[in-house]
Design an enzyme around this catalytic site. Structure first.
Site, PDB file in Angstrom:
ATOM      1  N   HIS A 235      57.404  39.991  49.481  1.00  0.00           N
ATOM      2  CA  HIS A 235      58.177  40.538  50.545  1.00  0.00           C
ATOM      3  C   HIS A 235      57.901  42.162  50.613  1.00  0.00           C
ATOM      4  CE1 HIS A 235      60.978  41.545  53.471  1.00  0.00           C
ATOM      5  NE2 HIS A 235      61.086  42.675  53.003  1.00  0.00           N
ATOM      6  N   TYR A 239      56.037  44.887  54.423  1.00  0.00           N
ATOM      7  CA  TYR A 239      55.943  46.427  54.774  1.00  0.00           C
ATOM      8  C   TYR A 239      55.041  47.285  54.602  1.00  0.00           C
ATOM      9  CZ  TYR A 239      61.059  44.634  55.552  1.00  0.00           C
ATOM     10  OH  TYR A 239      61.926  44.094  55.922  1.00  0.00           O
ATOM     11  N   HIS A 386      58.432  33.404  63.576  1.00  0.00           N
ATOM     12  CA  HIS A 386      58.801  34.882  62.976  1.00  0.00           C
ATOM     13  C   HIS A 386      57.779  35.756  62.694  1.00  0.00           C
ATOM     14  CE1 HIS A 386      60.802  37.845  60.561  1.00  0.00           C
ATOM     15  NE2 HIS A 386      60.427  37.497  59.443  1.00  0.00           N
ATOM     16  N   PHE A 387      56.789  35.007  61.517  1.00  0.00           N
ATOM     17  CA  PHE A 387      55.749  36.146  61.088  1.00  0.00           C
ATOM     18  C   PHE A 387      54.646  36.253  62.301  1.00  0.00           C
ATOM     19  CE2 PHE A 387      54.573  32.319  58.424  1.00  0.00           C
ATOM     20  CZ  PHE A 387      53.143  32.101  58.770  1.00  0.00           C
ATOM     21  N   HIS A 388      54.525  35.369  63.272  1.00  0.00           N
ATOM     22  CA  HIS A 388      53.647  35.657  64.240  1.00  0.00           C
ATOM     23  C   HIS A 388      54.048  36.786  65.347  1.00  0.00           C
ATOM     24  CE1 HIS A 388      51.239  32.527  62.854  1.00  0.00           C
ATOM     25  NE2 HIS A 388      50.463  32.824  63.370  1.00  0.00           N
ATOM     26  N   ARG A 449      56.669  23.418  58.393  1.00  0.00           N
ATOM     27  CA  ARG A 449      55.455  24.170  58.718  1.00  0.00           C
ATOM     28  C   ARG A 449      54.704  23.800  57.544  1.00  0.00           C
ATOM     29  NH1 ARG A 449      56.999  30.026  55.337  1.00  0.00           N
ATOM     30  NH2 ARG A 449      54.655  30.101  55.540  1.00  0.00           N
ATOM     31  N   ARG A 450      53.432  24.333  57.440  1.00  0.00           N
ATOM     32  CA  ARG A 450      52.424  24.149  56.305  1.00  0.00           C
ATOM     33  C   ARG A 450      51.989  22.609  56.211  1.00  0.00           C
ATOM     34  NH1 ARG A 450      55.632  27.413  52.215  1.00  0.00           N
ATOM     35  NH2 ARG A 450      54.773  29.266  51.974  1.00  0.00           N
TER      36      ARG A 450
HETATM   37 FE1  HAS Z   1      60.040  38.312  57.534  1.00  0.00          FE
HETATM   38  C1  HAS Z   1      59.719  35.337  56.074  1.00  0.00           C
HETATM   39  C2  HAS Z   1      63.504  38.370  56.649  1.00  0.00           C
HETATM   40  C3  HAS Z   1      60.555  41.822  58.941  1.00  0.00           C
HETATM   41  C4  HAS Z   1      56.541  38.804  57.629  1.00  0.00           C
HETATM   42  N1  HAS Z   1      58.326  37.305  56.950  1.00  0.00           N
HETATM   43  C5  HAS Z   1      58.372  35.989  56.677  1.00  0.00           C
HETATM   44  C6  HAS Z   1      57.183  35.656  56.241  1.00  0.00           C
HETATM   45  C7  HAS Z   1      56.359  36.588  56.654  1.00  0.00           C
HETATM   46  C8  HAS Z   1      57.111  37.522  57.145  1.00  0.00           C
HETATM   47  C9  HAS Z   1      54.895  36.470  56.814  1.00  0.00           C
HETATM   48  O1  HAS Z   1      65.123  36.989  54.750  1.00  0.00           O
HETATM   49  C10 HAS Z   1      56.626  34.205  55.907  1.00  0.00           C
HETATM   50  C11 HAS Z   1      56.218  34.230  54.356  1.00  0.00           C
HETATM   51  C12 HAS Z   1      55.835  32.779  54.006  1.00  0.00           C
HETATM   52  O2  HAS Z   1      54.771  32.599  54.146  1.00  0.00           O
HETATM   53  O3  HAS Z   1      56.839  31.991  53.716  1.00  0.00           O
HETATM   54  N2  HAS Z   1      61.768  39.930  57.870  1.00  0.00           N
HETATM   55  C13 HAS Z   1      62.984  39.518  57.362  1.00  0.00           C
HETATM   56  C14 HAS Z   1      63.586  40.505  57.834  1.00  0.00           C
HETATM   57  C15 HAS Z   1      62.852  41.563  58.529  1.00  0.00           C
HETATM   58  C16 HAS Z   1      61.570  40.892  58.351  1.00  0.00           C
HETATM   59  C17 HAS Z   1      65.232  40.717  57.588  1.00  0.00           C
HETATM   60  N3  HAS Z   1      58.775  39.957  58.254  1.00  0.00           N
HETATM   61  C18 HAS Z   1      59.146  41.100  58.594  1.00  0.00           C
HETATM   62  C19 HAS Z   1      57.858  41.788  58.826  1.00  0.00           C
HETATM   63  C20 HAS Z   1      56.956  41.130  58.686  1.00  0.00           C
HETATM   64  C21 HAS Z   1      57.520  39.876  58.088  1.00  0.00           C
HETATM   65  C22 HAS Z   1      58.139  43.317  59.454  1.00  0.00           C
HETATM   66  C23 HAS Z   1      55.448  41.423  58.601  1.00  0.00           C
HETATM   67  C24 HAS Z   1      54.814  42.347  59.011  1.00  0.00           C
HETATM   68  N4  HAS Z   1      61.300  37.073  56.707  1.00  0.00           N
HETATM   69  C25 HAS Z   1      62.496  37.413  56.232  1.00  0.00           C
HETATM   70  C26 HAS Z   1      62.959  36.262  55.439  1.00  0.00           C
HETATM   71  C27 HAS Z   1      61.970  35.193  55.379  1.00  0.00           C
HETATM   72  C28 HAS Z   1      60.898  36.029  56.173  1.00  0.00           C
HETATM   73  C29 HAS Z   1      64.548  36.003  54.816  1.00  0.00           C
HETATM   74  C30 HAS Z   1      62.014  33.784  54.566  1.00  0.00           C
HETATM   75  C31 HAS Z   1      62.197  32.955  55.351  1.00  0.00           C
HETATM   76  C32 HAS Z   1      61.983  31.644  54.575  1.00  0.00           C
HETATM   77  O4  HAS Z   1      63.085  31.120  54.412  1.00  0.00           O
HETATM   78  O5  HAS Z   1      61.032  31.296  54.358  1.00  0.00           O
HETATM   79  C33 HAS Z   1      63.403  42.788  58.953  1.00  0.00           C
HETATM   80  O6  HAS Z   1      62.628  43.849  58.148  1.00  0.00           O
HETATM   81  C34 HAS Z   1      63.235  43.071  60.262  1.00  0.00           C
HETATM   82  C35 HAS Z   1      63.732  44.307  60.962  1.00  0.00           C
HETATM   83  C36 HAS Z   1      63.576  44.528  62.348  1.00  0.00           C
HETATM   84  C37 HAS Z   1      64.385  45.100  63.249  1.00  0.00           C
HETATM   85  C38 HAS Z   1      63.873  45.307  64.886  1.00  0.00           C
HETATM   86  C39 HAS Z   1      63.757  46.574  64.968  1.00  0.00           C
HETATM   87  C40 HAS Z   1      63.036  46.988  66.301  1.00  0.00           C
HETATM   88  C41 HAS Z   1      62.023  47.851  66.467  1.00  0.00           C
HETATM   89  C42 HAS Z   1      61.432  48.030  67.716  1.00  0.00           C
HETATM   90  C43 HAS Z   1      61.431  48.980  68.526  1.00  0.00           C
HETATM   91  C44 HAS Z   1      60.872  48.914  69.962  1.00  0.00           C
HETATM   92  C45 HAS Z   1      59.688  49.679  70.553  1.00  0.00           C
HETATM   93  C46 HAS Z   1      59.282  49.326  71.802  1.00  0.00           C
HETATM   94  C47 HAS Z   1      59.178  50.624  69.779  1.00  0.00           C
HETATM   95  C48 HAS Z   1      65.605  45.298  62.960  1.00  0.00           C
HETATM   96  C49 HAS Z   1      61.723  48.900  65.360  1.00  0.00           C
HETATM   97  C50 HAS Z   1      60.304  49.733  72.854  1.00  0.00           C
HETATM   98  C51 HAS Z   1      59.490  49.149  74.177  1.00  0.00           C
HETATM   99  C52 HAS Z   1      60.080  49.569  75.212  1.00  0.00           C
HETATM  100  C53 HAS Z   1      59.272  49.002  76.644  1.00  0.00           C
HETATM  101  C54 HAS Z   1      61.191  50.210  75.434  1.00  0.00           C
HETATM  102 CU    CU Z   2      60.575  38.841  53.344  1.00  0.00          CU
END
Ligand code: HAS
Ligand code: CU
Length: 583
Positions: A235, A239, A386-388, A449-450
């Site tokens: 996990h 980050y 999700h991860f793409h 998946r996989r």
């Molecule tokens: Fe995740 C599975 C939960 C973030 C990557 N995640 C994965 C896997 C990967 C991955 C690779 O709880 C699969 C692993 C595998 O092979 O099995 N993930 C989360 C949560 C977050 C999260 C709660 N994941 C990420 C990030 C990753 C990533 C970042 C890679 C870089 N994820 C999970 C969970 C699994 C999971 C479970 C397991 C699922 C399963 O069952 O297998 C949080 O950190 C997300 C928080 C994000 C936000 C969004 C904030 C928005 C922002 C955008 C601002 C906008 C801008 C642009 C700058 C709250 C910051 C504005 C534009 C304008 C034009 C105005």
């Molecule tokens: Cu995670």
């Protein structure tokens, strides 16, 4: 006078350039394999045997999730530290040393994985070169020892890179004892600290269990223990990919938007929260693992929900900074300011679109994180969707957009073609919209998946909306658009390196701040304090689960043979077990 990075730090620029090119090579190979597997899975175009799918999938995962991301980020971190401290690294030979170690590690891992394509892989150290273990390489899947040794070299290389950044900072601090840590360096150091904490888990898993097992030194391992140690790291590693992205969104994107960073103190709080909370929640990848008590899973879920906070703060700060930029450029109205942003600039647009997609990715992450709803989506294509969006867009698209700024900084050459670059980032956004949306939807009706063969015999999926054929078509279309986008990116990078040097490269500077470091409490810079609390949280979150896993299954398990992935091996195993029942 030109004042690009290469003018300020010519020797460091060479290492960073080498790291970026290593990253691009990994991206080129890993990305092409993505197309191969998307077309295979969706049955649009097949030229592989299905067992080879797992070799492709392993190479795709390792090259993109590990090599592409980490090679790029060590470059970004080295740039951020040297620029913000205004001093070079202490010893450039050390810097080349860790870079070389990471390269050797990657090559060893790559050769071992790709040997899986051979009819008869060469036998080295008594076993065939082979590593169809996916990027989540826990037991019972077993790889050739070279795979693990390569990973160790790569990770140790990244540790030494951390030492390099810390050494530079210590040298700076001895000359500037009373100054606040400049924000970009602060971000790099906090990230490095949680990287040290989380990689201890994977190092333990490899050195104590997986490598000795693969060398035949121990007979067996406890699969649940290696899984848990993997996710302890697995996990936090997400980050590690995300933090360089955040560094670019905080310290550069406001400038590209035409304004200043809204708040330096808020940015420091965000990075402290990541240091504290990135590791003690890996069990949210194991909600469906039997053998871990529900209570421990609940704690992981709670920590995960807390960890949403720094990203929500980021969304606020970064968008507020963009709004400030837009208003400087004459933007008006509640939403009208959006039109005043520099949408023709590929660097800005790439990063903004990456941020926009990350907002969607955050929602799918929240859904993953809910213990009960995770049962619906776990191990389905939803997770791949999700991860793409996260690593495949928030991170990858930001890196590509940043490369349009970095490569001229590092070479003194102007970007070959800005219009192609703009088209490229738009195409990535469009391609990913098709692909990840369809993947998310398919997960809701259980598409696994996989697997090379998602359509099990005699089983018909029933989507609530649309059809399986339409979903497959969208994924295949998305994958093709992404591949074209990737090719355009690489073309621009290659052509830029053939360009003439130019005097028109912008200065190497960070965005200014509306509220600067003087507004943030000094305690935020107390790295020792935050690291100590982070370690305590990890101890709280992991001691009891690990003790109970070892208690239940033994430190080394009992009689767990290595398992090789592939349709054929799967079939053989099934046949064998049928023969046992029906002689
Ligand atoms: Fe995740 C599975 C939960 C973030 C990557 N995640 C994965 C896997 C990967 C991955 C690779 O709880 C699969 C692993 C595998 O092979 O099995 N993930 C989360 C949560 C977050 C999260 C709660 N994941 C990420 C990030 C990753 C990533 C970042 C890679 C870089 N994820 C999970 C969970 C699994 C999971 C479970 C397991 C699922 C399963 O069952 O297998 C949080 O950190 C997300 C928080 C994000 C936000 C969004 C904030 C928005 C922002 C955008 C601002 C906008 C801008 C642009 C700058 C709250 C910051 C504005 C534009 C304008 C034009 C105005
Ligand atoms: Cu995670």
């Amino acid at each position: 006078m030109r004042n690009a990075y290469v003018d300020q730090f010519p020797t460091e620029a060479r290492v960073i350039k080498a790291a970026f090119w290593s990253s691009f090579i990994a991206l080129a190979i890993g990305g092409s394999l993505g197309l191969v597997q998307a077309l295979h899975r969706t049955d649009v175009f097949r030229f592989l045997e299905s067992p080879d799918y797992y070799t492709v999938l392993t190479a795709h995962g390792v090259l993109l999730a590990i090599s592409f991301t980490i090679f790029f980020l060590v470059g970004v971190f080295t740039w951020a530290v040297t620029t913000s401290l205004d001093r070079g690294v202490e010893d450039i030979r050390f810097t080349w040393g860790w870079y070389a170690m990471m390269v050797v590690g990657t090559v060893l891992v790559g050769v071992t994985i790709f040997a899986g394509f051979l009819e008869e892989p060469p036998v080295v150290l008594g076993s065939e070169l082979y590593a169809d273990v996916l990027f989540t390489f826990y037991a019972p899947l077993q790889a050739h020892p070279f795979f693990y040794i390569g990973l160790v070299l790569f990770v140790v290389g990244s540790w030494l890179a951390g030492v390099d950044w810390f050494r530079t900072w210590w040298a700076w601090r001895s000359e500037n004892p009373d100054e606040r840590i400049p924000l970009p360096t602060f971000m790099v150091l906090t990230t490095t600290l949680f990287w040290y904490i989380c990689t201890l888990g994977v190092a333990l898993s490899i050195l104590v269990f997986l490598l000795p097992w693969s060398l035949g030194l121990v007979d067996s391992v406890n699969p649940l223990l290696t899984r848990t140690l993997f996710w302890y790291f697995g996990h936090a590693v997400v980050y590690f990919w995300l933090m360089p992205t955040y560094i670019l969104w905080y310290t550069m994107l406001p400038k590209f938007s035409g304004g200043k960073l809204f708040s330096d103190p808020l940015a420091r709080v965000v990075f402290v929260l990541f240091l504290l909370l990135s590791t003690p929640l890996g069990i949210h990848h194991q909600y469906l693992d039997p053998g871990i008590a529900e209570g421990f899973k609940f704690i992981a879920m709670t920590n995960t929900m807390f960890l949403l906070l720094p990203s929500l703060l980021t969304a606020f700060t970064v968008v507020a900074s963009m709004e400030h930029g837009a208003r400087q450029r004459g933007g008006e109205g509640y939403v009208g300011w959006l039109t005043a942003l520099p949408w023709r600039d590929p660097i800005f647009t790439g990063m903004a679109l990456a941020g926009l997609m990350f907002a969607a990715a955050g929602f799918s992450g929240m859904i993953n994180a809910g213990m009960n709803i995770n049962y619906l989506v776990h191990n389905t294509w939803w997770v791949v969707g999700h991860f793409h969006l996260t690593v495949g867009t928030a991170v990858a698209l930001t890196f590509m957009a940043a490369a349009y700024w970095f490569i001229p900084q590092l070479t003194g050459k102007e970007l070959w073609n800005r219009s192609v670059a703009l088209g490229q980032v738009l195409l990535w956004f469009i391609g990913m919209t098709f692909m990840s949306n369809a993947m998310h939807r398919s997960g809701l009706f259980g598409m696994p998946r996989r697997t090379a063969e998602p359509q099990y015999q005699g089983f018909e999926f029933e989507p609530a909306v649309g059809t399986v054929g339409e979903i497959n078509a969208q994924v295949a279309l998305g994958a093709v658009l992404l591949t074209v986008s990737l090719a355009l990116f690489l073309l621009n990078m290659v052509m830029t390196s053939f360009n003439e040097t130019s005097d028109a490269i912008p200065d190497n500077t960070f965005a200014g701040t509306l509220s600067g470091p003087e507004d943030s409490p000094a305690i935020l810079d107390n790295l020792a304090l935050w690291t100590a609390i982070a370690v305590v949280l990890v101890i709280f979150a992991y001691t009891l689960p690990l003790a109970s896993i070892i208690d239940g299954g033994g430190l080394f398990g009992s009689g767990i043979d290595g398992f090789q992935l592939g349709i054929e091996t799967g079939r053989a195993l099934v046949l064998e077990s049928i023969r046992e029942v029906v002689p």
